[in-house]
Design a protein around this motif. Structure first.
Motif, PDB file in Angstrom:
ATOM      1  N   MET A   1      -0.312   2.410   8.858  1.00 27.40           N
ATOM      2  CA  MET A   1      -0.178   1.153   8.124  1.00 27.40           C
ATOM      3  C   MET A   1       1.291   0.814   7.929  1.00 27.40           C
ATOM      4  SD  MET A   1      -2.911   1.391   5.019  1.00 27.40           S
ATOM      5  CE  MET A   1      -4.651   1.652   5.287  1.00 27.40           C
ATOM      6  N   SER A   2       1.559  -0.468   7.875  1.00 34.42           N
ATOM      7  CA  SER A   2       2.890  -0.911   7.489  1.00 34.42           C
ATOM      8  C   SER A   2       3.007  -0.814   5.968  1.00 34.42           C
ATOM      9  CB  SER A   2       3.120  -2.348   7.944  1.00 34.42           C
ATOM     10  OG  SER A   2       2.219  -3.232   7.255  1.00 34.42           O
ATOM     11  N   LEU A   3       4.219  -0.988   5.466  1.00 33.90           N
ATOM     12  CA  LEU A   3       4.440  -0.898   4.028  1.00 33.90           C
ATOM     13  C   LEU A   3       3.632  -1.965   3.289  1.00 33.90           C
ATOM     14  CD1 LEU A   3       5.882   0.346   1.630  1.00 33.90           C
ATOM     15  CD2 LEU A   3       7.836  -1.160   2.097  1.00 33.90           C
ATOM     16  N   GLN A   4       3.606  -3.186   3.823  1.00 28.63           N
ATOM     17  CA  GLN A   4       2.866  -4.261   3.169  1.00 28.63           C
ATOM     18  C   GLN A   4       1.364  -3.975   3.165  1.00 28.63           C
ATOM     19  OE1 GLN A   4       4.316  -6.769   1.476  1.00 28.63           O
ATOM     20  NE2 GLN A   4       2.230  -7.227   0.776  1.00 28.63           N
ATOM     21  N   GLU A   5       0.841  -3.403   4.260  1.00 27.10           N
ATOM     22  CA  GLU A   5      -0.584  -3.065   4.316  1.00 27.10           C
ATOM     23  C   GLU A   5      -0.942  -2.012   3.274  1.00 27.10           C
ATOM     24  OE1 GLU A   5      -1.549  -3.847   9.062  1.00 27.10           O
ATOM     25  OE2 GLU A   5      -0.853  -1.881   8.380  1.00 27.10           O
ATOM     26  N   LYS A   6      -0.033  -1.058   3.065  1.00 27.05           N
ATOM     27  CA  LYS A   6      -0.280  -0.044   2.037  1.00 27.05           C
ATOM     28  C   LYS A   6      -0.328  -0.680   0.648  1.00 27.05           C
ATOM     29  CE  LYS A   6       2.050   3.558   4.722  1.00 27.05           C
ATOM     30  NZ  LYS A   6       3.225   4.443   4.808  1.00 27.05           N
ATOM     31  N   LYS A   7       0.617  -1.584   0.377  1.00 22.64           N
ATOM     32  CA  LYS A   7       0.641  -2.241  -0.935  1.00 22.64           C
ATOM     33  C   LYS A   7      -0.615  -3.090  -1.151  1.00 22.64           C
ATOM     34  CE  LYS A   7       5.672  -2.422  -1.460  1.00 22.64           C
ATOM     35  NZ  LYS A   7       6.868  -3.303  -1.630  1.00 22.64           N
ATOM     36  N   ASP A   8      -1.032  -3.783  -0.105  1.00 23.97           N
ATOM     37  CA  ASP A   8      -2.248  -4.598  -0.223  1.00 23.97           C
ATOM     38  C   ASP A   8      -3.469  -3.730  -0.506  1.00 23.97           C
ATOM     39  OD1 ASP A   8      -0.708  -6.803   0.273  1.00 23.97           O
ATOM     40  OD2 ASP A   8      -1.211  -6.916   2.423  1.00 23.97           O
ATOM     41  N   ARG A   9      -3.547  -2.581   0.126  1.00 22.96           N
ATOM     42  CA  ARG A   9      -4.685  -1.688  -0.109  1.00 22.96           C
ATOM     43  C   ARG A   9      -4.695  -1.161  -1.550  1.00 22.96           C
ATOM     44  NH1 ARG A   9      -7.892   1.307   3.324  1.00 22.96           N
ATOM     45  NH2 ARG A   9      -7.496  -0.445   4.724  1.00 22.96           N
ATOM     46  N   ILE A  10      -3.497  -0.842  -2.079  1.00 28.21           N
ATOM     47  CA  ILE A  10      -3.401  -0.359  -3.467  1.00 28.21           C
ATOM     48  C   ILE A  10      -3.800  -1.461  -4.444  1.00 28.21           C
ATOM     49  CG2 ILE A  10      -1.798   0.488  -5.232  1.00 28.21           C
ATOM     50  CD1 ILE A  10      -0.239   1.857  -2.990  1.00 28.21           C
ATOM     51  N   LYS A  11      -3.365  -2.714  -4.165  1.00 23.99           N
ATOM     52  CA  LYS A  11      -3.763  -3.837  -5.027  1.00 23.99           C
ATOM     53  C   LYS A  11      -5.266  -4.048  -5.001  1.00 23.99           C
ATOM     54  CE  LYS A  11       0.515  -6.544  -4.655  1.00 23.99           C
ATOM     55  NZ  LYS A  11       1.111  -7.817  -4.149  1.00 23.99           N
ATOM     56  N   MET A  12      -5.871  -3.942  -3.832  1.00 22.48           N
ATOM     57  CA  MET A  12      -7.304  -4.150  -3.702  1.00 22.48           C
ATOM     58  C   MET A  12      -8.086  -3.099  -4.491  1.00 22.48           C
ATOM     59  SD  MET A  12      -9.584  -4.239  -0.207  1.00 22.48           S
ATOM     60  CE  MET A  12      -9.291  -2.497   0.094  1.00 22.48           C
ATOM     61  N   LYS A  13      -7.571  -1.858  -4.518  1.00 22.49           N
ATOM     62  CA  LYS A  13      -8.236  -0.791  -5.275  1.00 22.49           C
ATOM     63  C   LYS A  13      -7.862  -0.807  -6.758  1.00 22.49           C
ATOM     64  CE  LYS A  13     -10.346   1.272  -1.808  1.00 22.49           C
ATOM     65  NZ  LYS A  13     -11.810   1.472  -1.768  1.00 22.49           N
ATOM     66  N   CYS A  15      -4.991   0.035  -8.245  1.00 23.12           N
ATOM     67  CA  CYS A  15      -4.366   1.313  -8.602  1.00 23.12           C
ATOM     68  C   CYS A  15      -2.902   1.117  -8.958  1.00 23.12           C
ATOM     69  CB  CYS A  15      -4.476   2.305  -7.430  1.00 23.12           C
ATOM     70  SG  CYS A  15      -6.165   2.796  -7.058  1.00 23.12           S
ATOM     71  N   CYS A  16      -2.342   2.147  -9.587  1.00 17.56           N
ATOM     72  CA  CYS A  16      -0.947   2.139 -10.013  1.00 17.56           C
ATOM     73  C   CYS A  16      -0.036   2.382  -8.808  1.00 17.56           C
ATOM     74  CB  CYS A  16      -0.731   3.218 -11.075  1.00 17.56           C
ATOM     75  SG  CYS A  16       1.000   3.477 -11.534  1.00 17.56           S
ATOM     76  N   PHE A  17       1.099   1.656  -8.756  1.00 15.55           N
ATOM     77  CA  PHE A  17       2.033   1.811  -7.649  1.00 15.55           C
ATOM     78  C   PHE A  17       2.936   3.037  -7.814  1.00 15.55           C
ATOM     79  CE2 PHE A  17       0.805  -2.481  -6.735  1.00 15.55           C
ATOM     80  CZ  PHE A  17       0.973  -2.605  -5.361  1.00 15.55           C
ATOM     81  N   VAL A  18       2.787   3.778  -8.912  1.00 14.86           N
ATOM     82  CA  VAL A  18       3.599   4.974  -9.152  1.00 14.86           C
ATOM     83  C   VAL A  18       2.798   6.240  -8.885  1.00 14.86           C
ATOM     84  CG1 VAL A  18       4.919   6.285 -10.854  1.00 14.86           C
ATOM     85  CG2 VAL A  18       5.081   3.788 -10.795  1.00 14.86           C
ATOM     86  N   CYS A  19       1.654   6.377  -9.560  1.00 14.18           N
ATOM     87  CA  CYS A  19       0.844   7.599  -9.425  1.00 14.18           C
ATOM     88  C   CYS A  19      -0.379   7.402  -8.538  1.00 14.18           C
ATOM     89  CB  CYS A  19       0.418   8.103 -10.797  1.00 14.18           C
ATOM     90  SG  CYS A  19      -0.725   6.997 -11.668  1.00 14.18           S
TER      91      CYS A  19
END
Length: 423
Positions: A1-13, A15-19
């Motif tokens: 995944m690209s960095l943006q794809e990872k961030k989008d997946r975390i937002k969809m779930k 979840c916290c961007f730290v832990c």
């Protein structure tokens, strides 16, 4: 995944961007997370400096988790010997140890650690991790692996006789390299024995490489004594014993001359399928082995005797007439103490002790007189093999004639095996 794809997946779930856990946001996260690359407050997979997040067009990225060092070029070569030897790897508490195969690789250059241990080896000896490192490897041809986290350990290495002990910091790797050739039989062994050089990695029962020592530790374990053999191989002395490296000489001249002679003279066509006529036969060193086997057989026939009680005895077939091997009492006694403590803890000490006493009563063994204990002698260390499922011999002693001390041969090294008569 690209960095943006990872961030989008975390937002969809959600979840916290730290832990990376759910239920709260990054600004209210109390977890202590520090990126090992940029040292900011985020997990390493979200680091903008992470190579996989950059994906530069000029870089060749390969996926590989098996052989990951410069040793990859040697995996399929059986004609070149690398500097390998056997060492004892002891657990952190010192109670558990294993004999493992080690290779020196001066091409492994990385700061601060260029030494590797197999992940399974570190796990078996239960080494605690002393840290982590993010590592990418540059391989032959300019290929670069994706980076990943490696656990860091501090190994306790010892020579086989326990005289040399070192603590080395290493990184774990699932596999270090492919199968590396051990020292084959040949005239170089006789030349080494004549120079009192004995190798530990000769007929090793652990062919897999479990430890790699790179450039940073290599200089500290090399003693500096180098011996060049007549065949071109190089013997080098280290703190853990001698190593042998170089190109194994090939002897094919005799076969080529024989085939030329066959085709240039009068011959019967039926000889075409005669293997010996075609030169497909044992090399020169095998012929010398046949001579040694013949001498060992003649030695047996000359020295074998039978006593009145029907027992046969024969004198030991020493190699080259050398019947002097070093006194290894300290090694045998140390092994006896270690084995005894294990038998006591497992509850099998009395069974083992009864076997030894029964041998003494039957006259198979005898107690050495006190006056003879100081005489030069060679001892056979023994250990208990436990098979609980066996009803007849759940515990039996096994003797080790391959035990050798520092720069000294074992009993097996000093005896001729003789011909294989199983056929």
């Amino acid at each position: 995944m690209s960095l943006q794809e990872k961030k989008d997946r975390i937002k969809m779930k959600k979840c916290c961007f730290v832990c990376l856990r759910g239920g709260h946001m990054a600004k209210s996260c109390k977890s202590f997370v520090k990126c090992p690359i940029c040292e900011n407050k985020h997990p390493v997979i979200l680091c903008p400096s992470l190579p996989s997040n950059k994906k530069p067009e000029t870089e060749v990225v390969v996926q590989r988790t098996d052989p990951s060092v410069a040793m990859a070029i040697h995996m399929c070569s059986g004609e070149v010997l690398l500097q390998t030897l056997l060492v004892r790897l002891r657990s952190e508490n010192g109670k558990v140890s294993r004999v493992v195969r080690l290779v020196f690789d001066t091409g492994a250059q990385r700061s601060p650690v260029s030494n590797i241990v197999r992940s399974s080896t570190a796990s078996q000896l239960k080494y605690p991790s002393v840290g982590q490192e993010w590592v990418r490897k540059s391989l032959f041809g300019g290929a670069v692996t994706n980076g990943r986290i490696h656990y860091k350990y501090k190994l306790r290495l010892e020579s086989l006789d326990g005289s040399v002990k070192r603590i080395m910091e290493v990184l774990e790797e699932p596999e270090i390299c492919g199968e590396l050739s051990r020292v084959p039989r040949g005239p170089w062994l006789k030349e080494l024995a004549g120079k009192s050089i004995f190798l530990s990695d000769f007929t090793s029962e652990c062919p897999d490489i479990e430890i790699l020592i790179g450039s940073d530790y290599y200089g500290s374990v090399i003693k500096g004594k180098v011996v060049q053999l007549a065949c071109g191989l190089i013997a080098c002395e280290t703190l853990f014993g001698w190593t042998l490296s170089g190109c194994i000489p090939r002897q094919t001249e005799n076969c080529a001359m024989l085939v030329t002679s066959l085709l240039a003279s009068d011959w019967n066509p039926s000889e075409l399928w005669n293997l010996e006529s075609l030169g497909i036969q044992d090399p020169v060193e095998s012929l010398s082995k046949e001579e040694r086997d013949s001498e060992a057989k003649q030695h047996f026939l000359k020295t074998v005797t039978r006593s009145e009680d029907g027992r046969y005895s024969v004198s030991l077939p020493w190699t080259s007439g050398q019947d002097q091997i070093p006194n290894n009492r300290s090694i045998a006694q140390k092994r006896l103490e270690t084995m005894s403590s294990r038998l006591v803890s497992s509850g099998n000490f009395k069974i083992y002790d009864d076997i030894i006493k029964s041998w003494e009563q039957e006259g198979i063994i005898e107690v050495v007189p006190q006056a003879e204990l100081e005489l030069p002698a060679h001892y056979l260390p023994h250990r208990a093999v436990i098979k609980e499922e066996s009803k007849t011999t759940p515990v039996r002693p096994v003797f080790d004639a391959s035990c050798k001390g520092k720069n000294s041969p074992s009993l097996n090294d000093c005896l001729e095996k003789g011909p294989n008569l199983m056929e």
